[in-house]
Write a protein that holds these residues in place. Structure first.
Motif, PDB file in Angstrom:
ATOM      1  N   THR A 166     -57.012 -12.926 -40.599  1.00 50.83           N
ATOM      2  CA  THR A 166     -57.087 -14.376 -40.792  1.00 50.83           C
ATOM      3  C   THR A 166     -55.688 -14.979 -40.948  1.00 50.83           C
ATOM      4  O   THR A 166     -54.715 -14.265 -41.210  1.00 50.83           O
ATOM      5  CB  THR A 166     -57.892 -14.696 -42.069  1.00 50.83           C
ATOM      6  OG1 THR A 166     -57.169 -14.122 -43.167  1.00 50.83           O
ATOM      7  CG2 THR A 166     -59.294 -14.110 -42.017  1.00 50.83           C
ATOM      8  N   ASP A 167     -55.621 -16.304 -40.824  1.00 47.59           N
ATOM      9  CA  ASP A 167     -54.351 -16.986 -41.058  1.00 47.59           C
ATOM     10  C   ASP A 167     -53.902 -16.753 -42.500  1.00 47.59           C
ATOM     11  O   ASP A 167     -52.711 -16.648 -42.788  1.00 47.59           O
ATOM     12  CB  ASP A 167     -54.491 -18.485 -40.789  1.00 47.59           C
ATOM     13  CG  ASP A 167     -54.530 -18.763 -39.289  1.00 47.59           C
ATOM     14  OD1 ASP A 167     -54.216 -17.840 -38.501  1.00 47.59           O
ATOM     15  OD2 ASP A 167     -54.889 -19.896 -38.914  1.00 47.59           O
ATOM     16  N   GLN A 168     -54.909 -16.661 -43.397  1.00 49.08           N
ATOM     17  CA  GLN A 168     -54.569 -16.407 -44.805  1.00 49.08           C
ATOM     18  C   GLN A 168     -53.867 -15.050 -44.936  1.00 49.08           C
ATOM     19  O   GLN A 168     -52.899 -14.906 -45.699  1.00 49.08           O
ATOM     20  CB  GLN A 168     -55.846 -16.446 -45.664  1.00 49.08           C
ATOM     21  CG  GLN A 168     -55.596 -16.359 -47.167  1.00 49.08           C
ATOM     22  CD  GLN A 168     -54.709 -17.514 -47.666  1.00 49.08           C
ATOM     23  OE1 GLN A 168     -54.895 -18.674 -47.300  1.00 49.08           O
ATOM     24  NE2 GLN A 168     -53.706 -17.193 -48.490  1.00 49.08           N
ATOM     25  N   ASP A 169     -54.359 -14.048 -44.159  1.00 51.77           N
ATOM     26  CA  ASP A 169     -53.699 -12.737 -44.188  1.00 51.77           C
ATOM     27  C   ASP A 169     -52.220 -12.878 -43.811  1.00 51.77           C
ATOM     28  O   ASP A 169     -51.359 -12.251 -44.416  1.00 51.77           O
ATOM     29  CB  ASP A 169     -54.368 -11.759 -43.196  1.00 51.77           C
ATOM     30  CG  ASP A 169     -55.775 -11.381 -43.613  1.00 51.77           C
ATOM     31  OD1 ASP A 169     -56.054 -11.428 -44.822  1.00 51.77           O
ATOM     32  OD2 ASP A 169     -56.586 -11.041 -42.725  1.00 51.77           O
TER      33      ASP A 169
END
Ligand code: F6R
Length: 620
Positions: free
Chosen positions: A293-296
Motif C-alpha cells: 500500500t501507499d501507507q507501506d
C-alpha cells in the motif's frame, strides 16, 4: 547461465533450435548441443565444446539431413560441473540413449544421486550433475508407477532433486512431445500457430511468435504442436500467466553493428526514454506493479539496494539521490554479501533489488532473505515476469529491450533511471518533495535521452583514444560523489571486456594508498564533478589531478563542456554535456563504455562474449 530451447511444430526442429541457441548464446558459450527426434525410436544428438559455431561446423560435417524431425531441443552451456569439453556438453542421455536432457542450474544433491546410480551399476560418462537426471528419467519411464508416462516420470524425478533447475527432456518413444520442468531457473513458453516453444528467454523464439507464457515455480510443462499443459510437481493442473512480448526480432539482432554491445550503446537514449515512459501520470510517479500500500511506502524508514556488478553500481548512483530527496538512510550492498551478514531488517525496511535479468541467484536469494525478515521488496528489472519481480512486493520495469552483449550498457543506464524514479516515488509518498518538485526532477530525467544522444554524437574521439590505450598494462578510474560509482563501472567494463587490470577509486582515497600505483605513463581516467553543481568537489578534484600528473600519470579527464579550469591538467579531455549533478552518471558512463569496447576490439577480443562470463548468473 546456460541457454535452453525446445521445439515441437511443423518446421525442421534443428533450424529453429540452432537459431534459438544463437540468440541465447549470451547465456553461456562453453559448449553447445542439440537433440532431434528423427523418427519413432531414433534420436540424433550432436554436441561440441566451444562456441555454437563449432557445433554448426560439426552439423555440416555430419550432414544436417541426419537431423530431420519436427521435435527437438538445444543447449548452450556455461560450465559449472566439469570442464567445457565435448563429453560434458548437453544434451546428456541415459544408458539406453533413449532419453535426452538439457539443463540450466545446479542440482545440489547430484553427488548422492550419482553414487546411487553407480552403486546400481550405471556407468556415467560425464562429470556433470545433469547426466544423473537423464538416467533417473530413463528409469522412471521404463518401469514403476510412471512407466510410459514422460511428464509423470519427470515430475517424479523433480521430487528427488534439490537446487535450481530448468530441465528439458525428450524420449524416443514420445516423438511428438517435449517435457520441461522449472525450479528457480527461468523458462518461458512460446505459443505459435501449430508450434510450441520452450526457452530460457523469449529471444529464442521471437522470430516465430510474440505470444508467451510465463511458468511458475515447481511446474512441469508438456508441449506439442497444438499447445501446452502445465502442472505442478504433483500433477495438479497449474496456473500460468500469458503475456505479449513488446519488442520484435530486430531488437534481438545486430542491425548492421559488428557487435550487439555497440548497438546497445547506441540504443541508450531509447532505452532511457522507454523506461521513463508512462511512469509520471497526473503529476505522480507510478510503479508497474504494487502489491504494497501507499501507507507501506510512507512507513519506510530505511532503504537497502541489493544487486550485483553493474546493477550494484546503479544502486550506488541512486543512493545519492534517494538520500537527498527522501532523507531516508540508504545502504547499497552486494547481493552476495547481504544475506550472510544478518542485516537489520523489518517491516519498515524497503529492499530495492536491481537486476537486468531478474534471475541472478545472489539477488534472488537476497530478496528471499529480506522477505523472510518481513522487509518489503521492490524489484527493478528488465525481464518481464522473471523470478525476482515475481517474488517482490512492487516492480518497476526498465524497458531497455533485450540486452544480448554480456557486458551491461543500456540496461545499466535504464537501471539508474528506474532507481531514481523509486527515489521520487518515496519522496512523493513521504512528502519530502512537493508535487511540483517531483515534476521538476522527472522533467530533468526526461531530458536525459537527448543528453545521452548528444554524447553518442561525440564518441569518435574516444574510440581513437581507446585504440591508443590498447597496449596499456592497467588503467585507473577516479571519481567523487556520483562520479565514484561511474569510476567503478568504467573499471568493471574495462576488466570484463579488455581483460586489462583496472581499478575504480574514490579520488579522496587516493592519498590513503592507491597513489603508490601511479607511475610514468599510467593512464588515469578522471570523472570531474560539475564546476557549477559541485564547485567544492571540483576544486578538490583539480588538486587530485595535479598530484597524479606530477607523478607522471597520463590524465584522461571527463569534464563538463566549458570547464576551462581543468583543461591544463588534462592530457586528454573528453567533454560531456552539463546536466543536473545527480544525473551526471547517465552521460559520464557512456564514453567509458565506448572506451572499453574500443580497447577490447583493438586487442582482438569478442566484445559480446568476454571470456569466463555469462549474461545471467543463476548460481551463487
Ligand atoms: C557487467 C554485468 C554484470 C551484471 C551482474 C548483474 O557488465 O553485466 O556485472 O550487471 O551480473 O546482473 P543482473 O542485472 O542480471 O542481475
Amino acid at each position: 547461465m546456460c541457454g535452453i530451447v525446445g521445439y515441437v511444430g511443423h518446421r525442421q526442429a534443428l533450424d529453429v533450435v540452432v537459431d534459438g541457441l544463437r540468440r541465447l548464446e549470451y547465456r553461456g558459450y562453453d559448449s553447445a548441443g542439440v537433440a532431434v527426434v528423427t523418427g519413432p525410436g531414433t534420436l540424433a544428438v550432436e554436441r561440441k565444446a566451444g562456441r555454437l559455431a563449432n557445433l554448426e561446423n560439426r552439423l555440416d560435417e555430419v550432414g544436417r539431413g541426419e537431423f530431420a524431425g519436427t521435435a527437438g531441443m538445444g543447449h548452450t552451456r556455461w560450465a559449472t560441473h566439469g570442464p567445457p569439453v565435448d563429453r560434458n556438453a548437453h544434451p546428456h542421455r541415459d544408458a539406453t540413449g533413449r532419453v535426452a536432457v538439457v539443463h540450466n542450474g545446479i542440482i545440489e544433491n547430484f553427488a548422492a544421486l550419482r553414487a546411487e546410480l553407480e552403486a546400481d551399476g550405471v556407468e556415467l560418462t560425464s562429470d556433470t550433475d545433469t547426466e544423473t537426471v537423464a538416467h533417473l528419467v530413463g528409469r522412471a519411464y521404463a518401469e514403476g508407477p510412471t512407466k510410459g508416462d514422460l511428464p509423470a516420470s519427470l515430475r517424479a524425478v523433480c521430487h528427488r532433486l534439490s537446487g535450481a533447475f530448468t530441465l528439458v527432456v525428450t524420449h524416443v518413444d514420445e516423438p511428438d512431445m517435449i517435457v520441461a520442468a522449472r525450479r528457480s531457473s527461468p523458462l518461458v513458453v512460446g505459443v505459435g500457430e501449430g508450434e510450441t516453444f520452450v526457452a530460457s528467454d523469449v529471444a529464442a523464439f521471437i522470430e516465430y511468435t510474440r505470444d508467451a507464457v510465463e511458468l511458475g515455480q515447481d511446474q512441469v510443462i508438456t508441449i506439442d504442436r497444438d499447445g501446452y499443459l502445465v502442472t505442478d510437481f504433483d500433477g495438479e493442473e497449474a496456473q500460468t500467466r500469458p503475456f505479449h512480448v513488446d519488442w520484435d526480432l530486430s531488437a534481438a539482432e545486430k542491425g548492421g553493428h559488428e557487435y550487439f554491445m555497440l548497438k546497445e550503446i547506441e540504443e541508450q537514449p531509447t532505452a532511457l526514454a522507454d523506461t521513463l515512459r508512462g511512469h509520471f501520470v497526473d503529476g505522480r510517479i507510478v510503479l508497474d506493479e504494487q502489491r504494497m500500500t501507499d501507507q507501506d511506502l510512507r512507513d519506510v524508514d530505511k532503504v537497502f539496494v541489493v544487486a550485483c556488478g553493474s546493477a550494484y553500481h546503479s544502486g550506488l548512483v541512486a543512493k545519492y539521490a534517494i538520500e537527498h530527496w527522501t532523507r531516508l538512510p540508504v545502504e547499497v550492498e552486494l547481493a552476495s554479501e547481504f544475506r550472510y551478514r544478518d542485516p537489520v531488517l523489518d517491516r519498515a525496511t524497503l529492499v530495492v533489488a536491481v537486476s537486468q535479468s531478474g534471475e541472478t541467484a545472489d539477488t534472488l536469494e537476497a530478496v528471499r532473505h529480506a522477505r523472510d525478515q518481513k522487509a518489503r521488496v521492490l524489484a527493478v528489472c528488465n525481464t518481464n515476469g522473471a523470478q525476482i519481480p515475481r517474488e517482490s512486493d512492487a516492480v518497476l520495469y526498465t524497458h531497455a529491450g533485450p540486452e544480448i552483449g554480456v557486458a551491461s550498457t543500456k540496461a545499466f543506464l535504464a537501471q539508474i533511471a528506474a532507481n531514481l524514479m523509486v527515489g521520487l516515488a518515496l519522496a512523493q509518498a513521504r512528502g519530502t518533495k512537493y508535487s511540483d518538485e517531483v515534476a521538476r526532477e522527472f522533467a530533468e530525467l526526461a531530458a536525459m535521452p537527448a543528453a545521452v544522444a548528444k554524447v553518442l554524437g561525440t564518441v569518435e574521439r574516444v574510440r581513437e583514444l581507446g585504440r591508443s590505450l590498447a597496449d596499456s598494462k592497467a588503467v585507473l578510474f577516479l571519481g567523487r560523489h556520483v562520479g565514484y560509482p561511474v569510476a567503478l563501472e568504467g573499471a568493471l567494463k574495462l576488466k570484463e571486456l579488455a581483460y586489462m587490470h583496472a581499478e575504480g577509486f574514490a579520488a579522496g582515497e587516493l592519498k590513503h594508498g592507491p597513489i603508490a600505483l601511479i607511475e610514468e605513463g599510467l593512464p588515469v581516467v578522471i570523472v570531474m564533478p560539475s564546476p557549477k553543481g559541485r564547485a567544492v568537489l571540483h576544486a578538490k578534484m583539480v588538486s587530485n589531478i595535479s598530484e597524479i600528473q606530477a607523478r607522471g600519470a597520463r590524465t584522461i579527464v571527463l569534464a563538463e563542456e566549458g570547464d576551462e579550469t581543468v583543461r591544463p591538467f588534462a592530457d586528454e579531455l573528453i567533454e560531456i554535456p552539463a546536466v543536473p549533478t545527480l544525473l551526471q552518471p547517465l552521460v559520464a558512463t557512456v564514453p567509458l563504455q565506448v572506451l572499453s569496447a574500443e580497447i577490447a576490439r583493438a586487442r582482438g577480443y569478442d566484445v559480446d562474449k568476454p571470456r569466463n562470463l555469462a549474461k545471467s548468473v543463476t548460481v551463487e
